[in-house]
Structures are given as C-alpha cells and as structure tokens.
Design a protein around this motif. Structure first.
Motif, short mmCIF file in Angstrom:
data_model
loop_
_atom_site.label_atom_id
_atom_site.label_comp_id
_atom_site.label_asym_id
_atom_site.label_seq_id
_atom_site.Cartn_x
_atom_site.Cartn_y
_atom_site.Cartn_z
N UNK A 97 0.86 -1.19 0.00
CA UNK A 97 0.00 0.00 0.00
C UNK A 97 0.90 1.23 0.00
N UNK A 98 0.83 2.02 -1.06
CA UNK A 98 1.74 3.14 -1.23
C UNK A 98 1.40 4.34 -0.37
N UNK A 99 2.42 5.19 -0.16
CA UNK A 99 2.27 6.36 0.70
C UNK A 99 2.18 7.67 -0.08
N UNK A 100 2.36 7.61 -1.41
CA UNK A 100 2.21 8.83 -2.20
C UNK A 100 3.50 9.43 -2.72
N UNK A 101 4.59 8.70 -2.66
CA UNK A 101 5.85 9.24 -3.19
C UNK A 101 5.82 9.33 -4.72
#
Length: 509
Positions: free
Chosen positions: A76-80
């Motif tokens: 689940x990505x964090x937005x980088x």
C-alpha cells in the motif's frame, strides 16, 4: 551442528508421524515495486508471470506450470509517486502511489498495476492477501515525505494523525474489497520500524517507529476494525532482523525485545496480546542472519526459545540476498542458477525447522539486476513493456510452495546412518543433505530434500507412512528443463540418489 561430509552410504530418513511440529500456513512473495508497472504490460506477459507465481496446474507431462504461492503481499503506497523527484526518492521504481488524495477523498483508480495482479492471483486460486505499508501517507508524515530523510528514529507521523492513519488503513481494506472483490485477511501497519536504514533514508519509502508508537497505532487500528466489524488481522512487526525480536541489534531497547514488549502482560505500555484482531503472532525478516552457518542455526534457535517462552507464533515475511551473503557473491547481479537457489533453500529449511516459521515469504516477486527477484524483468525505457525470465530460485521455492499446502503439518524427521545409528540433528547437514517432511490436509505426505553438496548422495525415506507408500519425485537442478520436473516414482524405503546441487520434493501417491 553437524557439517561433516557424510559417507556415500544412504542416509535413511524416518518421518515421525507421532511428532507433529508447526502447522504451515502460506508461501508468498510481494508485488513491490515492480507490479505497478508490470501489471500494465500486455496481457499475455502478465498471464505468463501469474502462471509462474500462482498456478497449481500441471502440463500434459505432469510438470507444474507454476509454484503455487498461496498468499500475495500487496504494498500500500504512501504517495511518493505523485510527488516525483520532490519526494526525494530518486528511482521511479521505488516510489508508490497512494489511494488517498490531498483533500482527504480517495481515488480508487490508483495502484492499478498492482491491483491487476491481485485479480490474476485470485483467478489462479490464491484467496489470502496481505497489505503492508512502508510509510503512512505523505499527508500525515511529519516531514511531508514518504521517506524519513533528515529525521531521527521515531515515527514519521504527526501526533494528531494517529487516528487518521488508523482510519486510512481501514478505508483501504474496505475500499479494495468493495472495488476489486479482494479481501485483505492481514495488514501490517509498519515495515522494518527497527531498521536503522529507515532513518538514514531516502532510497525508498520507509518509516521508523518505537515499540510504544507501534502499540499506540495498533490499539487505535484494532478499535477501528472492531467498530467497523472488519475481521482483518493486524500483524506486527515486520522486524528488519530476528535479533531485534528477542534482544537488541543495531538499535536500542525502544525498538528491540519485540516479542517481550508486545506479548508479555507486564509490558503495560506496549502489550497487545489482549486486543481484538491481533493474533498471537509476530512477523519478521530473515535479512543479515544467514551467514556464517553457525548464526544461520543459532539465531533461529534463540528466536524459537523466546517465541516458546511467550507462546507466540512466527512468520518469516521477507528476505532476499544481501551484501553479507558472501558465499554466493552478495546481492548484486541477478543469478538464474542453482547457486542462489540452494542458498535460499537452506534458509527456508532453517526458518521452518529451527525457527518453526508457519509461513515463509520471499521479498520481491520480480526484480532487475539484483538477487531480490524470483523473476528477472528487462523493462523498456517507458516502463510499458519488456520481457521476463524465470530462475532456479523461483522453482526451488516451488519445491516447497507447490506441494506444502496451507494447513499442512510439519512432522519431525529422524535420520540414521548405514549402521542404523541415529544421527544428531540428522535432518540438517548444512553442506550436504537437509530434509523436512509434511502431511497435507488431503492426507498426502511431502518430503523436501536439499543436496547442497558437490556430489550425488544416496538416501531413503522410511516406511513410517505405510509400507506400500509410493512417492512421485519432482526435481529442480541446473539441468535444462529441470524445474519441478517429475523424475521417477519411488517405493517407501527404496534407496535412491539425489544429484549434486539439486532440490527434490517427494509427494506420496
């Protein structure tokens, strides 16, 4: 440990059916960071990769089409990715998109390539999924980044965002199920929070945390799940090193002694053993603990001792080859051969036999020119296409994952020499034969035998599973086409030979 070269007379392995060990759960790998691109490649290439990773079917010759992974890890990505170079993570490969938008709403079209692979896995029979996070969303972090650049070793999470983070995690679990029909049975809110690389940064998404910060987050998430009647299990702690789980290693007391901190009731600040949705299970990574051979054995025995003391189960959830794995030349450069495959097979054996891991999970399913992928990708410059090749490492993992199915019980093994004398720790000759045995839910028995030596070895499997036992033998070796290849049938007790530098699986009929 017995590392002596045994004589060429056959070692007789007896399966101790009255001595059950742990119940096995899953073999797995993760989608990071490749599937965000490869999940958008042409369909036929996606299907080939998915068949290799997830298929439990055989071809017309009885040879498995794939390695039958039974769980899939989703990053689940964090937005980088949305931040691009401003996010200070230089490689596009190591950035990740985030479902959350700056205005607090969600975009369920994000992470599309990865979500395509969730569906490809499900189509091939995978029904267990694990979501893991390297960092909270960038909107919640203290430095506005998904990497910990320029900070110390505390959580990169604003003090007023702990509840928001718990809500985000619950929203992701419910959102992916609603939009894709994929349920995450497990979620890991932190990844290697004890890893010192996490506060050196900024190579990839990552967030350190102390045990108290982890406990605070998990308590909030447990309550959020309970309030929403979500039964997803919260896993802790994705430790970067086994030694942080039972002591301290390259860190301090705030991040070490994790088994004791989370599962001993008098650790009041951090105890999590009485929470809904938190199983009595700790998850950790096998990095840095595989050499020298004495450490490969002894660290896992120490880990097991502490797990037993506090009655905690264990999963190994991530490992690949690192710079200290000098026996096979360190992590640099992809290796398609049995050299890396055997080294990893020995790791799997020790994690299962000595640490009694109930689940064993590799790091990346697909990598590039490094020993961290089961599959090697050669990607076009625009990321939209490319080619892939399999590896002996992938197929050797399949010697376990394809045949040892969820719910299988590992059974103890006794080994005897040609005079009938019991060999101490005879299931594990670190430079020769290593053997483990399992009984599947369907009643079939499985024996996995590794020959690390440079010469062929003779062996037999005793008749403990029935005098008329017959075994189908599947072999992976450096010979062309020997990727879980069905080789021969054996009768129980029959002496056979395992070629040098190969791994075989015996499946009872």
């Amino acid at each position: 440990m017995n590392t002596a070269v045994w004589s060429q007379s056959a070692v007789c392995y007896q399966i101790e059916t009255s001595k059950p060990c742990q119940t096995m759960e899953y073999f797995s790998a993760s989608d990071a960071w490749s599937m965000q691109f490869i999940g958008l490649w042409p369909k036929e290439k996606q299907n080939q990769i998915a068949d290799w990773l997830f298929s439990t079917e055989n071809d017309e010759n009885g040879q498995p089409k794939g390695i039958g992974l039974s769980l899939w890890r989703f990053n689940v990505g964090a937005g980088s990715a949305e931040q691009g170079e401003a996010g200070e993570i230089s490689s596009p490969w190591m950035r990740a998109e985030c479902f959350l938008k700056p205005d607090g709403t969600y975009d369920w079209n994000k992470q599309q390539g990865q979500r395509n692979f969730l569906k490809l896995a499900k189509e091939r029979g995978v029904n267990k999924f694990l979501a893991f996070l390297n960092s909270p969303p960038v909107f919640y972090t203290q430095n506005g980044l998904a990497t910990n650049t320029g900070r110390g070793g505390t959580a990169n999470l604003k003090s007023d965002c702990y509840e928001k983070y718990a809500c985000f995690l619950a929203d992701v679990v419910q959102g992916v199920e609603k939009h894709d029909g994929i349920k995450f049975q497990y979620i890991c809110p932190f990844n290697e929070p004890d890893g010192h690389w996490n506060w050196v940064g900024p190579k990839q998404e990552g967030c350190p945390a102390t045990n108290r910060e982890i406990a605070r987050t998990v308590r909030l998430l447990s309550k959020e799940f309970a309030d929403r009647e979500v039964d997803t299990q919260i896993l802790i702690n994705e430790s970067s090193d086994y030694r942080c789980m039972f002591s301290t290693h390259m860190t301090d007391w705030q991040r070490g002694y994790q088994i004791q901190s989370f599962f001993r009731p008098d650790s009041v600040e951090t105890y999590l053993g009485d929470l809904p949705n938190v199983p009595r299970l700790i998850v950790g990574h096998g990095y840095w603990t595989n050499t020298p051979l004495s450490a490969l054995h002894d660290i896992r025995c120490q880990l097991r001792d502490t797990l037993d003391k506090y009655k905690v189960n264990f999963w190994q959830t991530e490992v690949c080859i690192m710079s200290n794995d000098e026996e096979i030349g360190g992590g640099g450069g992809f290796d398609r051969t049995m050299k890396t495959a055997l080294y990893v097979a020995r790791m799997i054996h020790h994690d299962i036999v000595y640490a009694q891991a109930k689940s064993w999970q590799w790091w990346r399913a697909i990598g590039e020119d490094y020993k961290d992928g089961l599959i090697r990708a050669y990607t076009d410059n625009d990321f939209q296409n490319g080619r892939v090749e399999d590896s002996k490492l992938m197929w050797v993992l399949g010697n376990y994952s394809r045949f040892v199915r969820p719910g299988a019980v590992r059974l103890a093994i006794s080994a005897f020499d040609n005079t009938g004398k019991l060999i101490h720790e005879g299931d594990t000759d670190q430079k020769g034969l290593m053997c483990s045995a399992y009984k599947n839910v369907d009643g079939t028995y499985v024996v996995v035998l590794i020959n690390y030596a440079n010469e062929d070895k003779n062996f037999s499997v005793g008749k403990a599973v029935g005098k008329k036992a017959k075994w189908m033998v599947y072999r992976t070796s450096d010979r062309e086409g020997e990727n879980l290849k069905p080789i021969e049938k054996l009768k129980g007790g029959q002496v056979s030979r395992i070629p040098a530098r190969s791994v075989i699986t015996l499946l009872s009929e």
